[in-house]
Design a protein around this motif. Structure first.
Motif, PDB file in Angstrom:
ATOM      1  N   LEU A 116      49.299  27.325  33.142  1.00 38.67           N
ATOM      2  CA  LEU A 116      49.986  28.508  32.624  1.00 38.67           C
ATOM      3  C   LEU A 116      49.376  28.966  31.302  1.00 38.67           C
ATOM      4  O   LEU A 116      49.207  30.169  31.053  1.00 38.67           O
ATOM      5  N   VAL A 117      49.026  28.018  30.446  1.00 40.15           N
ATOM      6  CA  VAL A 117      48.383  28.378  29.174  1.00 40.15           C
ATOM      7  C   VAL A 117      47.034  29.031  29.426  1.00 40.15           C
ATOM      8  O   VAL A 117      46.657  30.021  28.764  1.00 40.15           O
ATOM      9  N   LEU A 118      46.292  28.494  30.400  1.00 41.56           N
ATOM     10  CA  LEU A 118      44.995  29.081  30.731  1.00 41.56           C
ATOM     11  C   LEU A 118      45.150  30.511  31.239  1.00 41.56           C
ATOM     12  O   LEU A 118      44.351  31.397  30.894  1.00 41.56           O
ATOM     13  N   ALA A 119      46.186  30.729  32.069  1.00 44.01           N
ATOM     14  CA  ALA A 119      46.423  32.087  32.576  1.00 44.01           C
ATOM     15  C   ALA A 119      46.700  33.052  31.430  1.00 44.01           C
ATOM     16  O   ALA A 119      46.148  34.168  31.373  1.00 44.01           O
ATOM     17  N   GLY A 120      47.519  32.630  30.505  1.00 41.17           N
ATOM     18  CA  GLY A 120      47.786  33.471  29.330  1.00 41.17           C
ATOM     19  C   GLY A 120      46.545  33.681  28.494  1.00 41.17           C
ATOM     20  O   GLY A 120      46.298  34.801  27.992  1.00 41.17           O
ATOM     21  N   GLY A 121      45.730  32.641  28.347  1.00 39.28           N
ATOM     22  CA  GLY A 121      44.493  32.782  27.576  1.00 39.28           C
ATOM     23  C   GLY A 121      43.526  33.750  28.215  1.00 39.28           C
ATOM     24  O   GLY A 121      42.829  34.513  27.512  1.00 39.28           O
ATOM     25  N   VAL A 122      43.458  33.726  29.549  1.00 40.56           N
ATOM     26  CA  VAL A 122      42.578  34.661  30.255  1.00 40.56           C
ATOM     27  C   VAL A 122      43.009  36.096  29.984  1.00 40.56           C
ATOM     28  O   VAL A 122      42.179  36.995  29.712  1.00 40.56           O
ATOM     29  N   LEU A 123      44.297  36.366  30.069  1.00 40.04           N
ATOM     30  CA  LEU A 123      44.790  37.720  29.816  1.00 40.04           C
ATOM     31  C   LEU A 123      44.497  38.163  28.386  1.00 40.04           C
ATOM     32  O   LEU A 123      44.083  39.308  28.139  1.00 40.04           O
ATOM     33  N   VAL A 124      44.711  37.255  27.446  1.00 41.56           N
ATOM     34  CA  VAL A 124      44.436  37.602  26.046  1.00 41.56           C
ATOM     35  C   VAL A 124      42.954  37.890  25.855  1.00 41.56           C
ATOM     36  O   VAL A 124      42.563  38.867  25.177  1.00 41.56           O
TER      37      VAL A 124
END
Length: 403
Positions: A116-124
């Motif tokens: 989930l953190v990686l998904a958020g990091g990708v969007l950012v």
């Protein structure tokens, strides 16, 4: 079709043959070629592909050689170079294959919160690159980020699938261990049961044979002038009968130990066979008063066999320790849901010959184990109301046992 299956099989066995690092290094090399070809061959309205673009693509792909050893570090390093590559507005589709492999590996390695953190990091990261490019190429970046999020989702699904498979495999192995332990326990119990049967059979038969042989020897040697030949003949014939019965029961027990099919003859002896024990004890010189209540009802097979063995061992001990002429009372009756078996002897006959004390044996232990085996109890010791002799009392439950 066969060649395709063979190729897939060889590809699946590649990590085992080459090792994880060599296989991942080969995969990284193949991805580098694919990404470079996309950057050079596909048209792009942004910055033209040059040496710096190819170098950045190489930096994106190279960490994948360590993807299974350090999945998170590999993905972070790869995404860092990919962000620079996209920020310079090179062909945006070129590094996708490499970043997708890194994202899948990290998501499949877990845990879920990291995915989930990686998904958020990708969007950012996509938003930062988009803003840095002045808002241009937004649709293409969003498409790339969407596919990357899908790859993360697939990796998470694969992780859950592998975890479920591992749990199922662990349950199967645990069940297999349980089955093996249960089989070993049953084998041990069967061996113990056979050992008890052999002990009871041999102790009873040898004791009766010994007592009757002593009587015959006494008649022939101590008082030869008064030798009663019919009595001697009857005693010897009784010994032969005991030997035949013991041989038949021993053969049946040994066939069970070898795992052969049992011989015709039905289940092990139970309550109905107690009169035979009484007859043999009387032939050995004991005076037995036997009472088997007629209202016992249905007695489970295991309980009947346990009662038979308790009476057999108790009569054997009485004949062995008290000698010929001892009086023994055998009683089998029902007390509610309990089968009560009592065997009481009055000790050696007054004026009878002295019998040498036997060493400690396994008879009492075997009787207690048989009673416990069907959920019952057994007490053995001097007579409860004083006086010479020995008393054995077994209480065997009639419910909760398998016939």
């Amino acid at each position: 079709m066969t060649s395709v299956v063979s190729a897939v099989r060889r590809l699946a066995e590649l990590p085992a043959r080459l090792g994880e690092f060599r296989a991942d290094a080969l995969l990284a090399g193949a991805l580098a070629a694919v990404c470079g070809a996309i950057a050079v061959l596909l048209p792009h309205d942004g910055r033209a592909t040059d040496g710096l673009a190819l170098a950045l693509l190489g930096a994106v792909v190279a960490p994948l050689a360590w993807r299974r050893r350090a999945p998170l570090g590999t993905l972070v390093l790869s995404l860092a170079f990919a962000a620079v590559y996209h920020r310079l507005d090179y062909q945006h589709a070129a590094p996708f294959a490499a970043t997708a492999v890194g994202a899948y590996t990290a998501a499949a390695a877990g845990p879920r919160w990291r995915t989930l953190v990686l998904a958020g990091g990708v969007l950012v990261a996509v938003l930062v690159v988009w803003q840095g490019n002045g808002g241009g190429s937004a649709l293409k970046l969003l498409r790339i980020s969407g596919w990357l999020l899908c790859v993360l989702a697939v990796g998470e699904a694969a992780r859950l699938h592998h975890r479920l498979l591992a749990a199922a495999r662990e349950r199967a192995e645990r069940a297999e261990r349980t089955r093996e332990e249960e089989a070993a326990r049953r084998v041990a119990e069967e061996r113990l049961r056979i050992a008890r049967d052999l002990h009871d059979l041999l102790a009873h038969s040898v004791t009766v044979i010994g007592v009757r042989a002593s009587v015959a020897a006494h008649l022939l040697t101590v008082e030869p002038a008064r030798a009663d030949l019919p009595a001697v003949t009857g005693t010897l014939e009784g010994i032969a009968d005991v030997c035949r019965d013991a041989r038949a029961e021993l053969r049946s027990t040994l066939r069970g130990l070898r795992g052969d099919e049992p011989e015709p003859g039905g289940p092990p002896p139970g309550i109905d066979a107690i009169p035979d024990l009484v007859r043999i004890a009387e032939e050995a010189g004991a005076v037995v008063d036997s009472t088997v209540a007629p209202d016992l009802g249905a007695v489970p097979g295991l309980v009947g066999a346990a009662a038979y063995r308790v009476v057999q061992e108790a009569l054997t001990n009485a004949v062995r320790h008290a000698g010929p002429g001892t009086r023994v009372a055998v009683a089998v009756r029902r007390d509610g849901d309990t089968l009560r078996v009592t065997v009481v002897d009055e000790g050696p006959r007054a004026g009878g010959p002295e019998r040498p004390p036997d060493g400690p044996g396994l008879g009492l232990t075997g009787m207690r184990e048989r009673a416990r085996g069907v959920g019952g109890t057994l007490d053995a010791g001097p007579r409860a109301h004083g006086g010479p002799g020995f008393e054995v009392t077994a209480e065997l439950p009639l419910k909760g046992n398998v016939p």
